[in-house]
Write a protein that holds these residues in place. Structure first.
Motif, PDB file in Angstrom:
ATOM      1  N   PRO A  99       0.833  -1.207   0.000  1.00 46.04           N
ATOM      2  CA  PRO A  99       0.000   0.000   0.000  1.00 46.04           C
ATOM      3  C   PRO A  99       0.869   1.260   0.000  1.00 46.04           C
ATOM      4  O   PRO A  99       2.037   1.214   0.374  1.00 46.04           O
ATOM      5  N   VAL A 100       0.285   2.347  -0.421  1.00 47.49           N
ATOM      6  CA  VAL A 100       0.979   3.631  -0.320  1.00 47.49           C
ATOM      7  C   VAL A 100       0.937   4.048   1.150  1.00 47.49           C
ATOM      8  O   VAL A 100      -0.133   4.069   1.766  1.00 47.49           O
ATOM      9  N   GLU A 101       2.107   4.319   1.710  1.00 46.97           N
ATOM     10  CA  GLU A 101       2.222   4.770   3.100  1.00 46.97           C
ATOM     11  C   GLU A 101       2.604   6.246   3.068  1.00 46.97           C
ATOM     12  O   GLU A 101       3.344   6.683   2.183  1.00 46.97           O
ATOM     13  N   ALA A 102       2.115   7.020   4.029  1.00 46.61           N
ATOM     14  CA  ALA A 102       2.366   8.464   4.008  1.00 46.61           C
ATOM     15  C   ALA A 102       2.528   9.015   5.418  1.00 46.61           C
ATOM     16  O   ALA A 102       2.045   8.438   6.389  1.00 46.61           O
ATOM     17  N   VAL A 103       3.219  10.146   5.487  1.00 47.16           N
ATOM     18  CA  VAL A 103       3.349  10.896   6.727  1.00 47.16           C
ATOM     19  C   VAL A 103       3.310  12.381   6.372  1.00 47.16           C
ATOM     20  O   VAL A 103       3.793  12.788   5.319  1.00 47.16           O
ATOM     21  N   SER A 104       2.702  13.163   7.249  1.00 48.70           N
ATOM     22  CA  SER A 104       2.621  14.605   7.051  1.00 48.70           C
ATOM     23  C   SER A 104       2.849  15.290   8.389  1.00 48.70           C
ATOM     24  O   SER A 104       2.342  14.839   9.417  1.00 48.70           O
ATOM     25  N   SER A 105       3.623  16.362   8.362  1.00 55.47           N
ATOM     26  CA  SER A 105       3.881  17.091   9.606  1.00 55.47           C
ATOM     27  C   SER A 105       3.192  18.449   9.629  1.00 55.47           C
ATOM     28  O   SER A 105       3.487  19.268  10.484  1.00 55.47           O
ATOM     29  N   MET A 106       2.309  18.652   8.708  1.00 53.91           N
ATOM     30  CA  MET A 106       1.501  19.874   8.610  1.00 53.91           C
ATOM     31  C   MET A 106       2.353  21.122   8.358  1.00 53.91           C
ATOM     32  O   MET A 106       2.634  21.429   7.241  1.00 53.91           O
ATOM     33  N   ASP A 107       2.770  21.802   9.423  1.00 53.28           N
ATOM     34  CA  ASP A 107       3.397  23.114   9.234  1.00 53.28           C
ATOM     35  C   ASP A 107       4.886  23.144   9.583  1.00 53.28           C
ATOM     36  O   ASP A 107       5.450  24.211   9.772  1.00 53.28           O
ATOM     37  N   ARG A 121       7.341   1.432   8.708  1.00 53.89           N
ATOM     38  CA  ARG A 121       5.921   1.091   8.533  1.00 53.89           C
ATOM     39  C   ARG A 121       5.698   0.486   7.142  1.00 53.89           C
ATOM     40  O   ARG A 121       4.962  -0.500   6.986  1.00 53.89           O
ATOM     41  N   ALA A 122       6.345   1.058   6.121  1.00 52.07           N
ATOM     42  CA  ALA A 122       6.201   0.537   4.749  1.00 52.07           C
ATOM     43  C   ALA A 122       6.784  -0.874   4.656  1.00 52.07           C
ATOM     44  O   ALA A 122       6.180  -1.752   4.022  1.00 52.07           O
ATOM     45  N   LEU A 123       7.930  -1.111   5.285  1.00 52.81           N
ATOM     46  CA  LEU A 123       8.516  -2.444   5.263  1.00 52.81           C
ATOM     47  C   LEU A 123       7.640  -3.455   5.993  1.00 52.81           C
ATOM     48  O   LEU A 123       7.514  -4.607   5.570  1.00 52.81           O
ATOM     49  N   ALA A 124       7.032  -3.045   7.090  1.00 55.07           N
ATOM     50  CA  ALA A 124       6.147  -3.946   7.836  1.00 55.07           C
ATOM     51  C   ALA A 124       4.911  -4.291   7.002  1.00 55.07           C
ATOM     52  O   ALA A 124       4.412  -5.413   7.038  1.00 55.07           O
ATOM     53  N   ALA A 125       4.417  -3.326   6.217  1.00 58.95           N
ATOM     54  CA  ALA A 125       3.224  -3.544   5.397  1.00 58.95           C
ATOM     55  C   ALA A 125       3.536  -4.356   4.144  1.00 58.95           C
ATOM     56  O   ALA A 125       2.655  -5.000   3.577  1.00 58.95           O
TER      57      ALA A 125
END
Length: 129
Positions: A99-107, A121-125
């Protein structure tokens, strides 16, 4: 008095291969859309390689090599966000896409620890097949 065990051959443990012998090298390909700067793509690929090697210490990964291995697809990358997908290709050419994994820190800019967490997380998925 004999026991049944004496009639059975004892299993012989396999000899451990010498260090590095028989170790398969997996290709590691990092791809990104044109809007992701090549320097950023390369930095993300290097960071991912460190996490990958820690996750699979008995395996060898060669960035840019041909053949079976792993593609790190950087879907998007900005100062504040990163999304990626892992795709494993086996020796027969079969592809396993996670799956596409993503992270965002906003500002604020993404920290190294946030990126590493995303890589893990991507490797675990999408574990090695």
């Amino acid at each position: 008095e004999e026991t049944a065990m004496t009639d059975m051959p004892l299993p012989v443990p396999a000899a451990a291969p010498p260090a590095g012998a028989g170790e398969m090298t997996h290709a590691l390909l990092c791809t990104a859309p044109p809007q992701v700067e090549p320097a950023l793509r390369d930095r993300l690929c290097d960071g991912f390689l460190h996490v990958l090697q820690a996750a699979y210490p008995g395996e060898a990964f060669a960035p840019g090599a041909e053949g079976p291995g792993l593609e790190l697809r950087i879907v998007s990358a900005t100062k504040a966000g990163l999304s990626l997908q892992l795709v494993w290709t086996d020796a027969a050419g079969r592809r396993t896409a996670g799956p596409v994994e993503a992270v965002s820190s906003m500002d604020r800019p993404l920290s190294d620890s946030m990126q590493q967490s995303l890589f893990q997380r991507a490797l675990a998925a999408t574990p090695m097949p």
